[in-house]
Design a protein around this motif. Sequence first.
Motif, short mmCIF file in Angstrom:
data_model
loop_
_atom_site.label_atom_id
_atom_site.label_comp_id
_atom_site.label_asym_id
_atom_site.label_seq_id
_atom_site.Cartn_x
_atom_site.Cartn_y
_atom_site.Cartn_z
N PHE A 180 7.75 72.03 71.79
CA PHE A 180 8.76 73.01 71.41
C PHE A 180 8.57 73.51 69.98
N GLY A 181 8.29 72.55 69.07
CA GLY A 181 8.41 72.82 67.63
C GLY A 181 7.53 73.95 67.14
N GLY A 182 6.30 74.01 67.68
CA GLY A 182 5.34 74.91 67.05
C GLY A 182 5.24 76.26 67.71
N VAL A 183 5.99 76.50 68.77
CA VAL A 183 5.74 77.71 69.54
C VAL A 183 6.57 78.88 69.04
N ASP A 184 7.84 78.89 69.38
CA ASP A 184 8.65 80.07 69.11
C ASP A 184 8.74 80.38 67.61
N THR A 185 8.79 79.32 66.82
CA THR A 185 8.85 79.45 65.37
C THR A 185 7.66 80.23 64.82
N THR A 186 6.46 79.81 65.21
CA THR A 186 5.26 80.43 64.65
C THR A 186 5.05 81.82 65.25
N TYR B 158 10.17 57.42 64.60
CA TYR B 158 9.50 58.30 65.58
C TYR B 158 8.48 59.19 64.86
N ARG B 159 8.87 59.70 63.70
CA ARG B 159 7.96 60.58 62.96
C ARG B 159 6.65 59.87 62.65
N ARG B 160 6.77 58.57 62.30
CA ARG B 160 5.55 57.83 61.95
C ARG B 160 4.54 57.82 63.10
N ALA C 105 22.55 72.91 64.03
CA ALA C 105 23.87 72.31 63.80
C ALA C 105 23.74 70.83 63.46
N ARG C 106 24.80 70.31 62.87
CA ARG C 106 24.95 68.87 62.65
C ARG C 106 26.36 68.49 63.08
N PHE C 107 26.54 67.21 63.42
CA PHE C 107 27.87 66.70 63.76
C PHE C 107 28.40 65.87 62.61
N PRO D 187 11.80 63.66 67.00
CA PRO D 187 12.84 62.94 66.26
C PRO D 187 14.04 63.78 65.88
N VAL D 188 14.06 65.06 66.28
CA VAL D 188 15.06 65.96 65.68
C VAL D 188 16.49 65.59 66.08
N GLN D 189 16.67 64.95 67.24
CA GLN D 189 18.03 64.57 67.65
C GLN D 189 18.29 63.08 67.43
N PRO E 69 14.90 64.16 55.69
CA PRO E 69 14.21 63.34 56.69
C PRO E 69 13.68 64.12 57.90
N HIS E 70 14.30 65.25 58.22
CA HIS E 70 13.83 66.02 59.38
C HIS E 70 12.97 67.21 58.98
N ARG E 71 12.62 67.32 57.70
CA ARG E 71 11.84 68.49 57.28
C ARG E 71 10.65 68.67 58.23
N CYS E 72 10.38 69.91 58.56
CA CYS E 72 9.39 70.20 59.60
C CYS E 72 8.09 69.44 59.39
N ILE E 73 7.76 68.63 60.38
CA ILE E 73 6.53 67.83 60.28
C ILE E 73 5.30 68.72 60.47
C1 HEM Z 1 6.86 78.91 60.89
C2 HEM Z 1 6.84 77.88 61.72
C3 HEM Z 1 7.88 76.78 61.74
C4 HEM Z 1 9.17 76.77 61.28
C5 HEM Z 1 9.93 77.90 60.60
C6 HEM Z 1 9.71 75.45 61.56
C7 HEM Z 1 10.99 75.04 61.20
C8 HEM Z 1 11.47 73.77 61.36
C9 HEM Z 1 12.73 73.28 60.85
C10 HEM Z 1 13.73 74.13 60.09
C11 HEM Z 1 12.84 71.98 61.17
C12 HEM Z 1 13.98 71.03 60.78
C13 HEM Z 1 14.97 70.81 61.88
C14 HEM Z 1 16.18 70.02 61.43
O1 HEM Z 1 16.31 69.61 60.27
O2 HEM Z 1 17.08 69.84 62.27
C15 HEM Z 1 11.66 71.62 61.92
C16 HEM Z 1 11.41 70.38 62.46
C17 HEM Z 1 10.30 70.11 63.25
N1 HEM Z 1 9.21 70.93 63.47
FE1 HEM Z 1 8.94 72.77 62.73
N2 HEM Z 1 8.77 74.73 62.20
C18 HEM Z 1 7.62 75.48 62.31
C19 HEM Z 1 6.42 75.10 62.87
C20 HEM Z 1 6.19 73.89 63.48
C21 HEM Z 1 4.95 73.49 64.09
C22 HEM Z 1 3.66 74.33 64.10
C23 HEM Z 1 5.16 72.26 64.65
C24 HEM Z 1 4.22 71.40 65.43
C25 HEM Z 1 3.48 71.76 66.41
C26 HEM Z 1 6.52 71.88 64.35
C27 HEM Z 1 7.12 70.71 64.75
C28 HEM Z 1 8.34 70.25 64.29
C29 HEM Z 1 8.87 68.94 64.61
C30 HEM Z 1 8.19 67.87 65.49
C31 HEM Z 1 10.11 68.85 63.95
C32 HEM Z 1 11.08 67.69 63.99
C33 HEM Z 1 10.93 66.86 62.75
C34 HEM Z 1 11.98 65.78 62.64
O3 HEM Z 1 13.03 65.87 63.28
O4 HEM Z 1 11.74 64.82 61.91
N3 HEM Z 1 7.12 72.89 63.64
N4 HEM Z 1 10.82 72.72 62.01
#
Ligand code: HEM
Length: 405
Positions: A228-234, A89-91, A280-282, A78-80, A336-340
């Motif tokens: 994508f979300g859980g890989v590079d971040t963690t 989408y989040r639901r 970024a945001r527009f 749902p991020v875009q 609303p986009h806080r990391c799920i």
């Molecule tokens: C230390 C690890 C993580 C960090 C720092 C992080 C950080 C973030 C941030 C900052 C956002 C908000 C993006 C925005 O507002 O534009 C986000 C969204 C998201 N993250 Fe994470 N994330 C982490 C781990 C994960 C993991 C483990 C998953 C799942 C496998 C995940 C899945 C997602 C998803 C699906 C979103 C989109 C949520 C939405 O748009 O409603 N993230 N994350």
Amino acid sequence: MTHCEFDHHTAEFAADPWRVYRDLRQRCPVAHSTAYDGGFWVLSGYRDVRRCTLDTGVFSSAADDLLIPAENPGRLLPVQADPPLATAYRRVINPLFTASAVAAMEPHIRRYVDQALDAFADEAELVADLALPVPGKVTMRLVGWPEQDWPDVVLPIRAFSTHPVGSPERDTAGEQLAAIRRRVADDVRGRRAGEPGNDLAARLAAGTVQGRPLTDDEAVDTMMMVLFGGVDTTVAAIGNMALYLDEDRELRRRLVERPELVPAAVDELLRYQAPVQGFARFVTADTEVGGQRIGRGEKVFLAWAAANRDPEVFDDPDSVRLDRRPNPHLTFGIGPHRCIGATLARAELRIVLERMLARIPDYRVDWGAVEPTVSCGTTFGRQRIPVYLTRDRHRGEGKQRAERA
Ligand code: HEM
């Protein structure tokens, strides 16, 4: 003064983003950089960053890309998207990320961490040997793909995130990501055609938003975001934490003696070195931030990592303190986009630290051989973190585990 030279893809930035942010926040918390795409605004003060992240009406995510410079490796949902669609989408994917789903994942996380630590010899490279496989296998389990496939997915995502736009590595990774997208699409189409399964693809194939089924594209884009979300971040967070605890041996000793402090340490270290620098945001309507006029159609970089070091909100922000309560960092974004995946990420990081501190409490980083990522860009992490291990304890416990098994 509003002009600044901010460019989060330079080696200088990757060497010390926190210094760059401090300087920016002090001189010009709402600054305009001409670095890319005709320029963009960068916000570095906590209150501005928080307010604009929450104001999804004016600061929209519904755009082709949320990266600077503009680049669209395929839409992610749902991020875009903006609410209410984003929330719908989040639901659909939320059941994967509830507290009970994460609790059920914990034994697997522990197993993945122990598998990684079991394979350590006298020396190890923390990124390749621990930080990549653990989130990689967790992600495979989330989407219902075979555990051993993790390198096929994780390595291209990682290469894409850590190389600059236009580099051959990033171009190759882009092609590999297209192949992953095709695999995801086959998965979704297969479930739609009646192939059995109880995995994420099945959930997306059966999912509805606003009273209608998700389109194939929406289902694919959502599954790509989970990949994508859980890989590079963690990966970045594991490396950053291990490095910090080598610098601050006193904190490491406290955590070894009192493992119940690990969750607070995880959160504070996430504040201190946020892996995701910002997105970024527009801007959808002319607006004003911190006395600066920002016009409709402009792009704004919300620097969550910078906000986390704002002295107006965090006392002594450049120090790691376990007694910060509350600790309202923006490492996972807000609104609303806080990391799920925040609960899952915290569980992964807690378990990694607990097991490292129990099994290799005396690890020593080979600082001369630590390599930053080629490009910091969106994620602040390291490419290589070689460590020396104290063999006796680690082998001792490994042996006991083997005997028990
Ligand atoms: C230390 C690890 C993580 C960090 C720092 C992080 C950080 C973030 C941030 C900052 C956002 C908000 C993006 C925005 O507002 O534009 C986000 C969204 C998201 N993250 Fe994470 N994330 C982490 C781990 C994960 C993991 C483990 C998953 C799942 C496998 C995940 C899945 C997602 C998803 C699906 C979103 C989109 C949520 C939405 O748009 O409603 N993230 N994350």
